[in-house]
Design an enzyme around this catalytic site. Structure first.
Site, mmCIF file in Angstrom:
data_model
loop_
_atom_site.group_PDB
_atom_site.id
_atom_site.type_symbol
_atom_site.label_atom_id
_atom_site.label_comp_id
_atom_site.label_asym_id
_atom_site.label_seq_id
_atom_site.Cartn_x
_atom_site.Cartn_y
_atom_site.Cartn_z
ATOM 1 C CG ASP A 74 -0.378 -0.239 2.519
ATOM 2 O OD1 ASP A 74 0.434 -0.901 2.374
ATOM 3 O OD2 ASP A 74 -0.781 0.405 3.336
ATOM 4 C CD GLU A 136 3.893 0.546 6.926
ATOM 5 O OE1 GLU A 136 4.778 0.552 7.986
ATOM 6 O OE2 GLU A 136 3.714 1.506 5.873
#
Length: 384
Positions: A74, A136
């Site tokens: 991400d 994350e």
């Protein structure tokens, strides 16, 4: 040739707008396809929503002692950032590759995927695993679920390299990150009769004052020789909102605060002390006047840090791969501590600078990518 291949892979990865608020499935499936084509055993682990997934893959025999190469899929949003070019189309200028996630941390993922032939050779000596996670950037949500799964498995990887952007410098410690929202419910009333109400803002302030006291204790608890900067666990008051007007007893308040622990012991200390203050002092006083009063805490994110250890085989391996002999500590959070928490030695080293991460015109230099490829390439000749 390898750099050219890796550059093309990075272009593909940047082309997936895998912002944390959106699905990461397209980029995960792209990575899975490349790993499977190289002969890896690949698992795509869906989250309960069905819109996010972690990927865990293995080259070589599934046995204890393997090495994990870890990265998150991400990226942060580009909203309200002034980019020179399309953030989701890789652009090359002056030896730099621009695009959202170029250094944080699709550059490292691209270097891994561009080296699969060499990693397959290295896997003859020990298993090479790949852990690519979701979310994350919003609390290491994917990694927290992944390590729970890995901890229950009979095969235990021994080492983990987390390729966060460190300019290819070696780091064997990072602080944790714990974020909380605390809501105070009091009883409103006219300000001329403060004894008949429960002022939620006042109790929030007392809660904050207790955090300040704990902050002073954390300075005293700081271990001698701590390599963090600042050396101790830190606390920050992010926001306090509450109240209605000058002459109304505040019925509600909301406090946002965070902690950056240097070790798990400090994390437990702060949580236990503040919980005891709420249960033993604040709530009894509030409910003596208003039985309906309350204090509730929402954990936004709670991730342990990577605690520096005298013995760390992952750090020593990266020393051998890069020729370095010094490891530092960083204040920003990574997924490294989660892997350490299930028994792996972990180290942080990856291409690009954290100074470029999350900013407009994020980039990773070709020189940094070449260094990452060199490090990964040397795994084939490294001792098990």
């Amino acid at each position: 040739m390898r750099l050219d291949t890796t550059r093309a892979i990075l272009s593909d990865l940047i082309g997936f707008p895998s912002v944390s608020s959106d699905t990461n499935l397209p980029i995960i499936h792209y990575i899975a396809d490349r790993l499977e084509a190289a002969g890896a055993a690949v698992e795509v682990m869906m989250d309960p929503s069905g819109h996010k997934a972690n990927l865990f893959a293995t080259l070589g025999e599934a046995r204890d002692g393997g090495l994990v190469l870890s990265g998150h899929s991400d990226v942060v949003p580009v909203t309200d950032q002034d980019w020179t070019s399309d953030p989701f189309t890789m652009t090359e200028r002056d030896g730099k590759l621009y695009g959202r996630g170029a250094c944080d941390m699709k550059g490292f993922i691209a270097a891994c995927l561009g080296s699969l032939d060499l990693l397959a050779e290295a896997a003859r000596t020990r298993p090479i695993h790949f852990a690519f996670t979701h979310d994350e950037e919003v609390g290491c949500l994917g990694a927290q679920e992944l390590v729970k799964i890995l901890a229950k498995r009979p095969v235990k990887p021994a080492l983990c390299i987390i390729g966060e952007p460190t300019s290819m410098q070696v780091f064997d410690g990072n602080k944790g990150c714990c974020e909380y929202t605390v809501r105070f419910e009091g009883r409103p009333g006219h300000s001329s009769a403060p004894d008949k109400g429960v002022n939620a803002v006042e109790y929030a302030v007392r809660y904050i004052n207790r955090l300040f006291e704990l902050r002073a204790e954390l300075v005293k608890r700081c271990p001698e020789g701590s390599r963090f900067d600042p050396p101790q666990t830190t606390l920050n008051i992010g926001a306090l909102r509450g109240g209605i007007s000058h002459n109304v007893i505040a019925p509600r308040a909301e406090l946002n605060w965070e902690m950056r622990p240097i070790n798990e012991a400090d994390m437990r200390f702060v949580k236990e002390e503040i919980a005891s203050f709420v249960e033993d002092t604040l709530l009894p006083e509030m409910r003596a006047i208003a039985p309906e009063a309350g204090i509730s805490t929402e954990t936004i994110g709670e991730v342990v840090g990577l605690e520096p250890m005298d013995e760390n085989a992952a750090r020593d391996l990266v020393f051998a791969l890069t020729g370095q002999n010094h490891a530092g500590c960083v204040a920003f959070n990574t997924e490294a501590g989660l892997f350490q928490s299930i028994g792996m030695d972990a180290v942080i080293c990856g291409p690009g600078s954290i100074e470029q991460a999350h900013k407009a015109d994020e980039f990773v230099s070709l020189d940094q990518m070449s260094q990452a490829l060199a490090m990964i390439g040397r795994l084939a000749s490294a001792r098990s």
